[in-house]
Scaffold this motif. Sequence first.
Motif, short mmCIF file in Angstrom:
data_model
loop_
_atom_site.label_atom_id
_atom_site.label_comp_id
_atom_site.label_asym_id
_atom_site.label_seq_id
_atom_site.Cartn_x
_atom_site.Cartn_y
_atom_site.Cartn_z
N GLY A 1 0.78 -1.61 0.01
CA GLY A 1 -0.13 -0.04 0.10
C GLY A 1 0.77 1.42 -0.34
N SER A 2 0.76 2.24 -1.05
CA SER A 2 1.28 3.62 -0.92
C SER A 2 0.59 4.25 -0.50
N VAL A 3 1.21 5.18 0.39
CA VAL A 3 0.43 6.73 1.03
C VAL A 3 -0.60 6.95 0.53
N GLU A 4 -0.21 7.47 -1.24
CA GLU A 4 -0.75 8.08 -2.47
C GLU A 4 -2.14 6.68 -2.06
N LYS A 5 -2.14 5.77 -1.69
CA LYS A 5 -3.37 5.11 -2.86
C LYS A 5 -4.41 5.04 -1.14
N ILE A 6 -3.83 5.15 -0.19
CA ILE A 6 -5.03 4.16 0.90
C ILE A 6 -5.35 6.42 1.48
N CYS A 7 -4.43 7.49 0.76
CA CYS A 7 -5.25 8.88 1.63
C CYS A 7 -6.50 8.32 0.51
N HIS A 8 -6.13 8.42 -0.79
CA HIS A 8 -6.87 8.32 -1.95
C HIS A 8 -7.72 7.59 -1.73
N LEU A 9 -7.99 6.64 -1.07
CA LEU A 9 -9.08 5.45 -0.30
C LEU A 9 -9.83 6.23 0.68
N ASN A 10 -8.79 5.82 1.06
CA ASN A 10 -9.94 6.70 2.56
C ASN A 10 -11.22 8.02 2.50
N ALA A 11 -10.79 8.44 1.24
CA ALA A 11 -11.65 9.34 1.01
C ALA A 11 -12.85 9.08 -0.53
N TYR A 12 -12.47 8.33 -0.84
CA TYR A 12 -13.00 7.39 -1.58
C TYR A 12 -13.85 6.87 -0.69
N LEU A 13 -13.90 5.96 -0.22
CA LEU A 13 -14.47 4.92 0.78
C LEU A 13 -15.64 5.97 2.18
N GLY A 14 -14.83 7.25 2.37
CA GLY A 14 -16.17 7.71 2.82
C GLY A 14 -16.86 8.59 1.64
N GLU A 15 -16.85 8.76 0.54
CA GLU A 15 -17.83 8.91 -0.24
C GLU A 15 -18.77 8.01 -0.04
N LEU A 16 -18.71 6.35 -0.41
CA LEU A 16 -18.90 4.90 -0.83
C LEU A 16 -20.11 5.11 0.35
N PHE A 17 -19.49 5.49 1.58
CA PHE A 17 -20.24 4.60 3.28
C PHE A 17 -20.95 5.94 2.91
#
Length: 405
Positions: A61-77
Amino acid sequence: MKIIGLMSGTSVDGIDAVIVDIQNGVEDHDAVRVNVLQFATYPYPDGVRERILEISAPGAGSVEKICHLNAYLGELFAQAAIRIAREAGVELASIDAIGSHGQTIQHLPQPQDESGILVRSTLQIGEPSIIAERTGVTTVADFRPRDMAAGGQGAPLAPYGHYLLFRHPTRTRIVTNIGGISNLTYLPAGATPDQVIAFDTGPGNMLIDGLMREISGGTRVYDENGDDAAQGTCDADLLRSLMTHPYFTSKPPKSTGREEFGAAYLRQIHKEAGSCGINNADLLRTLTEYTAESIVYSFKTFLPNMRDMLETQTIDLLFCGGGVRNQTLMRAVQQRVQPLSIASVEQVGVSSDALEAIVFALFARETLAGRPANLPNVTGSAHPVILGKIIPGRSFRSLGGVSQT
Ligand SMILES: Nc1ncnc2c1ncn2[C@@H]1O[C@H](COP(=O)(O)OP(=O)(O)OP(=O)(O)O)[C@@H](O)[C@H]1O
Ligand SMILES: CC(=O)N[C@H]1[C@@H]2OC[C@@H](O2)[C@@H](O)[C@@H]1O[C@H](C)C(=O)O
């Protein structure tokens, strides 16, 4: 009050969303009555599960991917919260709070020594600020780190919810959740919070699901009803060898995850099975029996008077989580607890699929009321703590509460 609970577990199959109506006053937490208005599991869009697993894997997991997915999953939640409210016919403005567990991508409960500082860590993503912004509802999230900060494992947390929902004045009960990982909560008759014993027992459906994906080239994600495992034969030698995993004999408090029982472990098992000439059907059956064996081993090893209670049938064994649909798995558990009959939490009036989301809705209420929701004897924390982080919604108001000790 109406609360939305959001949860995505270690199976990473989608977002469980529930709206509950809690009739009792906020001060009245000891006899909580939860009415489920609506529940749904919203599967992740294609490819998201794989991306979550990729960032969860060691070194991947790169920090970019984690940072992006944190926000994307926030949208999905957030979308899940909006959708469940719509399906329930409930205005978002009338929702008092959202409790969001998020998605665990790493859980490292064993303290790591940093020059004398013992560090434990856990990471759940699915940015709650986005949930609060999109819904306007006060959102409580990130429940695990505070327990860890107080010296606990940060898991399992659901046992406090199980205590609120399932304890009984005269019956001893064990609630076992078979999700990706399996965890149990032991509630002696007339239990007080400090009498609850709970811990993760080890793999739930995680190994079964992993093998199914491999065997099917990704077209099947679990063993529907346990039908495939039913065709195979358990390899007793491999089962014995698997049961030597040190997690099982380590004493609670303990919690685990994909780090210990995920893809790397499955690869190791494959190797061992291959060298013994075990075919896929037999391996699937062996992993199913292994899951059952490790759960019942935990009952018999760490819970008081278990053997007597099984014999005299003075205990209720209640199961929940997706694993209850795997009939081969449930038969394997049943055989190991004879003469007692196992049951689902549905038989005592609580939805098995919705339970974890309900628990995080309850936790939002506890946090906003200023009440601790961890059980120090379960997680190993030094003291009770108020869990989570609060992101104020449009009409944020504190529900009052007590100061922490
Ligand atoms: N019809 C079915 N037959 C067999 N297994 C099933 C069925 N339906 C669900 N499952 C199993 O249940 C799993 C999902 O369970 P659940 O949603 O309780 O897990 P989770 O909440 O993600 O995990 P955890 O509780 O560890 O966080 C699936 O991955 C699958 O293995
Ligand atoms: C770190 C983490 O996300 N753990 C989950 C997982 O899924 C089951 C088991 O492992 C349990 O420890 C926990 O979830 C539930 C909700 C809990 O905290 O009780």
